[in-house]
Motif scaffolding. Sequence first.
Motif, PDB file in Angstrom:
ATOM      1  N   ALA A 112       9.079   0.196   0.666  1.00 51.13           N
ATOM      2  CA  ALA A 112       7.705  -0.150   1.036  1.00 51.13           C
ATOM      3  C   ALA A 112       7.022  -0.821  -0.145  1.00 51.13           C
ATOM      4  CB  ALA A 112       6.930   1.096   1.447  1.00 51.13           C
ATOM      5  N   SER A 113       6.156  -1.762   0.151  1.00 51.31           N
ATOM      6  CA  SER A 113       5.353  -2.420  -0.872  1.00 51.31           C
ATOM      7  C   SER A 113       3.887  -2.107  -0.595  1.00 51.31           C
ATOM      8  CB  SER A 113       5.586  -3.933  -0.853  1.00 51.31           C
ATOM      9  OG  SER A 113       4.762  -4.582  -1.796  1.00 51.31           O
ATOM     10  N   ILE A 114       3.266  -1.390  -1.522  1.00 52.40           N
ATOM     11  CA  ILE A 114       1.861  -0.960  -1.361  1.00 52.40           C
ATOM     12  C   ILE A 114       1.071  -1.457  -2.549  1.00 52.40           C
ATOM     13  CG2 ILE A 114       0.313   1.011  -1.014  1.00 52.40           C
ATOM     14  CD1 ILE A 114       2.844   2.613  -0.177  1.00 52.40           C
ATOM     15  N   VAL A 115      -0.081  -2.042  -2.295  1.00 56.46           N
ATOM     16  CA  VAL A 115      -0.899  -2.574  -3.390  1.00 56.46           C
ATOM     17  C   VAL A 115      -2.287  -1.945  -3.343  1.00 56.46           C
ATOM     18  CG1 VAL A 115      -1.713  -4.556  -2.036  1.00 56.46           C
ATOM     19  CG2 VAL A 115      -1.659  -4.695  -4.549  1.00 56.46           C
ATOM     20  N   PHE A 116      -2.847  -1.709  -4.540  1.00 52.02           N
ATOM     21  CA  PHE A 116      -4.203  -1.195  -4.658  1.00 52.02           C
ATOM     22  C   PHE A 116      -5.053  -2.229  -5.382  1.00 52.02           C
ATOM     23  CE2 PHE A 116      -1.492   2.480  -4.258  1.00 52.02           C
ATOM     24  CZ  PHE A 116      -2.215   3.344  -3.443  1.00 52.02           C
TER      25      PHE A 116
END
Length: 200
Positions: A195-199
């Motif tokens: 998974a690729s999650i960005v904040f």
Amino acid sequence: QSNAIALNGCTTPFGLARVDKEFANMLLQKNTELIVDEKIFDSEQSINLQVPLLQFATKDKMHELKILPIILGDIDYNKLAIDLKETIVESGKKVVFIISSDFTHYGRLYHHVPFSQSPKEKIYEIDGKAIEFIKSLDVNGFLTFTEENMTNICGTIPIALLMKTLKSSKGELLHYYTSADLDPEDKYKNSVSYASIVFG
């Protein structure tokens, strides 16, 4: 596993990615659980995957890129989060965190077969719930969920550290898939999730 940082940098086909030694030394002074251990990074795949991408993304200013590789095992991530935030403030630097972790490892190849029926649907469900906890920065929910469901997310502690270090923020899922999605003939006998999650 040691809680280690590297000071020698990382060489790739793009050249040397230098370590921010000033930042590293400030952090080492605050946190005695961290040690300098160059050898442990020789077999660490995460940095070998991430650094070339960083260099490519910053190719116009690659000479300005500085990194601080950290490997975490069993550590007081609450204290480390405080130490990191204090170091960032005191150094006046702008910092980007990159946490590298696989999600569910499923199948006999990984000695993890908690279910045999509808593996794709169940893997998606488990990963999806973990991702929602991460996106909402719910550290306790994330850790409780991973423990109760015996997930084998390999970067649980680094992910928890990130959630503790970030200010109030909402994460966005950019992409999710499993290795089995790329190999239909495997029929989910073995699978690793990503998974690729960005904040922001």
